[in-house]
Each structure stands twice: as C-alpha cells, then as structure tokens.
Design an enzyme around this catalytic site. Structure first.
Site, short mmCIF file in Angstrom:
data_model
loop_
_atom_site.label_atom_id
_atom_site.label_comp_id
_atom_site.label_asym_id
_atom_site.label_seq_id
_atom_site.Cartn_x
_atom_site.Cartn_y
_atom_site.Cartn_z
N PRO A 10 3.82 -1.90 8.43
CA PRO A 10 4.87 -1.20 8.97
C PRO A 10 3.76 -0.09 9.60
O PRO A 10 3.16 0.46 8.84
CB PRO A 10 5.64 -0.83 8.46
CG PRO A 10 6.08 -1.66 7.39
CD PRO A 10 4.63 -2.70 7.42
N ASN A 11 4.12 0.45 10.75
CA ASN A 11 3.50 1.88 11.27
C ASN A 11 1.84 1.59 11.69
O ASN A 11 1.19 2.42 12.17
CB ASN A 11 3.60 3.10 10.44
CG ASN A 11 5.08 3.27 9.96
OD1 ASN A 11 5.62 3.34 11.21
ND2 ASN A 11 5.48 3.24 8.84
N ARG A 18 -1.68 8.38 14.71
CA ARG A 18 -0.87 8.47 13.55
C ARG A 18 -1.89 9.16 12.38
O ARG A 18 -2.96 8.38 11.78
CB ARG A 18 -0.10 7.22 12.99
CG ARG A 18 0.44 7.30 11.43
CD ARG A 18 0.46 5.95 10.93
NE ARG A 18 1.20 5.87 9.69
CZ ARG A 18 1.27 5.11 8.82
NH1 ARG A 18 0.59 3.82 8.93
NH2 ARG A 18 1.84 5.20 7.63
N TYR A 23 -6.20 7.96 8.51
CA TYR A 23 -6.43 6.74 9.32
C TYR A 23 -7.48 6.49 10.26
O TYR A 23 -7.62 5.27 10.88
CB TYR A 23 -4.92 6.32 9.43
CG TYR A 23 -3.97 6.21 8.36
CD1 TYR A 23 -4.18 5.59 7.32
CD2 TYR A 23 -2.83 7.04 8.74
CE1 TYR A 23 -3.15 5.84 6.31
CE2 TYR A 23 -1.51 7.24 7.91
CZ TYR A 23 -2.05 6.28 6.54
OH TYR A 23 -1.19 6.36 5.57
N ASN A 74 -3.38 -5.39 5.57
CA ASN A 74 -2.93 -4.31 5.27
C ASN A 74 -1.32 -4.15 5.16
O ASN A 74 -0.77 -3.99 6.34
CB ASN A 74 -3.53 -3.24 6.31
CG ASN A 74 -3.32 -1.87 5.85
OD1 ASN A 74 -2.37 -1.45 5.09
ND2 ASN A 74 -3.81 -0.74 6.40
N ALA A 77 3.05 0.58 4.02
CA ALA A 77 3.73 1.23 2.56
C ALA A 77 4.41 0.21 1.99
O ALA A 77 4.69 0.28 0.88
CB ALA A 77 4.90 2.13 3.36
N HIS A 80 3.48 -0.58 -1.73
CA HIS A 80 4.00 0.18 -2.69
C HIS A 80 5.20 -0.47 -3.47
O HIS A 80 5.63 0.12 -4.29
CB HIS A 80 4.26 1.82 -2.34
CG HIS A 80 2.93 2.24 -1.70
ND1 HIS A 80 1.58 2.10 -2.32
CD2 HIS A 80 2.77 2.54 -0.43
CE1 HIS A 80 0.86 2.43 -1.41
NE2 HIS A 80 1.42 2.76 -0.28
N ASP A 87 5.29 -11.95 -3.31
CA ASP A 87 5.66 -13.27 -3.98
C ASP A 87 5.16 -14.21 -2.72
O ASP A 87 4.72 -15.50 -2.94
CB ASP A 87 7.21 -13.25 -3.93
CG ASP A 87 7.68 -13.05 -5.41
OD1 ASP A 87 6.65 -12.50 -6.23
OD2 ASP A 87 8.72 -12.80 -5.77
N GLU A 98 -6.63 -7.41 0.20
CA GLU A 98 -5.87 -6.25 0.62
C GLU A 98 -6.91 -5.03 1.14
O GLU A 98 -7.70 -4.95 0.40
CB GLU A 98 -4.98 -6.08 -0.58
CG GLU A 98 -4.31 -4.70 -0.26
CD GLU A 98 -3.47 -4.33 -1.66
OE1 GLU A 98 -3.75 -4.83 -2.72
OE2 GLU A 98 -2.29 -3.36 -1.60
N HIS A 100 -6.72 -1.22 2.82
CA HIS A 100 -6.10 0.09 3.04
C HIS A 100 -7.15 1.00 3.41
O HIS A 100 -8.21 1.07 2.76
CB HIS A 100 -5.24 0.91 1.77
CG HIS A 100 -4.26 0.12 1.24
ND1 HIS A 100 -3.02 0.02 1.75
CD2 HIS A 100 -4.35 -0.84 0.26
CE1 HIS A 100 -2.32 -0.77 1.02
NE2 HIS A 100 -2.93 -1.43 0.08
N ARG A 107 -4.19 9.96 -3.06
CA ARG A 107 -2.97 10.76 -2.40
C ARG A 107 -1.86 10.81 -3.13
O ARG A 107 -2.10 11.35 -4.38
CB ARG A 107 -2.85 9.68 -1.14
CG ARG A 107 -3.93 9.62 -0.31
CD ARG A 107 -3.81 8.65 1.17
NE ARG A 107 -2.85 9.49 1.95
CZ ARG A 107 -2.14 8.86 2.88
NH1 ARG A 107 -2.55 7.63 3.01
NH2 ARG A 107 -1.41 9.58 3.64
N ARG A 111 1.78 6.47 -4.01
CA ARG A 111 1.04 5.62 -2.79
C ARG A 111 -0.16 4.87 -3.98
O ARG A 111 -0.73 4.19 -3.43
CB ARG A 111 0.19 6.65 -1.88
CG ARG A 111 0.86 6.71 -0.65
CD ARG A 111 -0.09 7.18 0.23
NE ARG A 111 0.48 7.99 1.12
CZ ARG A 111 1.33 7.65 2.39
NH1 ARG A 111 1.45 6.41 2.50
NH2 ARG A 111 2.09 8.76 2.77
C1 DQA Z 1 -2.33 2.53 4.25
C2 DQA Z 1 -1.76 3.36 3.14
C3 DQA Z 1 -0.11 3.46 2.81
O1 DQA Z 1 0.02 4.16 1.85
C4 DQA Z 1 0.53 3.98 4.13
O2 DQA Z 1 1.92 3.60 4.00
C5 DQA Z 1 0.14 2.92 5.44
C6 DQA Z 1 -1.38 2.85 5.63
C7 DQA Z 1 -3.65 2.58 4.60
O3 DQA Z 1 -4.03 1.96 5.35
O4 DQA Z 1 -4.19 3.68 3.97
O5 DQA Z 1 0.77 2.73 6.25
O6 DQA Z 1 -1.78 1.19 3.88
#
Ligand code: DQA
Length: 145
Positions: A10-11, A18, A23, A74, A77, A80, A87, A98, A100, A107, A111
């Site tokens: 997401p996002n 953003r 980021y 990635n 959120a 978390h 799973d 993984e 980030h 942070r 998180r």
């Molecule tokens: C993230 C870190 C997450 O806490 C956040 O919600 C993101 C981006 C990162 O790439 O640093 O959407 O995964």
C-alpha cells in the site's frame, strides 16, 4: 532463467511524491526500471506487482509460487500488522527478501516491528531505492549458491 517476484504494498504507488524525506524522489516505475536493468545484467526475469490491497498481494504470492524462485517484498505498512502476508510468504516457502526504503527502526515506535521479518531470509532497511537492487543481488547469488 530464474524468475523473481517483486511486490510492493500500500501507498508505494505514490513513491516520488510521498514523503520524499523518508522515501526518496524516485517513482516506483523508476525503481522498477533500475531493477529490470540489474535483472538483465544478472540474467534473471522479474515480475513486478504493486497493490494497495492485502488480498491482491496474497493472491499474487499464491499464483506465482510455482513459477518464481524467490520474492522481494516491500509490504509497506502491512509489514507492521499483516499476519496474513506473513503466513502467505511462509506457506509458499520461497526465499524472501523484505525491503524498506526507510530505516523503520529509527522512526515511530509502531513502525519498528515487522511481523513479516521472521519469515524473511534477509531484510534490507534504510537503503532507499538501492535497497531493492541489493535485495535482487543477494537473492540471485543465494539462488545460485
Ligand atoms: C516502508 C515503511 C513503512 O512503515 C511504511 O508504511 C511504508 C513504506 C518503507 O519502505 O520504508 O509504506 O515500508
């Protein structure tokens, strides 16, 4: 040729606009372009997929489980709190890296924990877009060991 699934949650479709302080300024398409260049150098195939929906990410993990040899994710959120993503990754039993972009350990308190990390083979945090390239390199060398 190995095939690697690259998932973004997401996002992350808003990367570039953003919160660039955390980021960076590259859009997700630009990050993926860099990954495709590295993939062709390494001689691997990539499948890149982004969704804002947990279930679509899980469906992709399931549908690619027999055709991919590793996963870079990635989870945004979802890292978390999504035991469902955790799973799904555990169920398909592929090596997972993984990623980030930001250093989630420096942070907000909420998180700092990832529920996905325990099922990841490696975790790359706080390296910005280069973290995806590093993830691809370590995953491919692991698959070829
Ligand atoms: C993230 C870190 C997450 O806490 C956040 O919600 C993101 C981006 C990162 O790439 O640093 O959407 O995964």
């Amino acid at each position: 040729m190995e095939r690697i699934l690259v998932l973004n949650g997401p996002n992350l479709n808003l990367l570039g606009e953003r919160d660039p302080a955390h980021y960076g300024t590259k859009a997700l398409d630009e990050i993926n372009e860099g990954l495709f260049v590295k993939a062709s150098e390494l001689g691997v195939e990539l499948v890149c997929f982004q969704s804002n929906h947990e279930g679509y990410l899980i469906d992709k993990i399931h549908s690619e489980r027999k055709s991919c040899q590793g996963i870079i994710i990635n989870p945004g959120a979802l890292a978390h709190y999504s035991y469902a993503i955790r799973d799904a990754l555990e169920a398909v039993a592929l090596p997972v890296v993984e990623v980030h972009l930001s250093d989630i350990t420096r942070r907000e308190e909420w998180r700092s924990e990832s529920v996905v990390s325990p099922v990841a083979w490696r975790v790359v945090i706080g390296r910005g877009w280069m973290g995806y390239i590093e993830a691809l390199e370590v995953l491919v060398s692991h698959l070829r060991e």
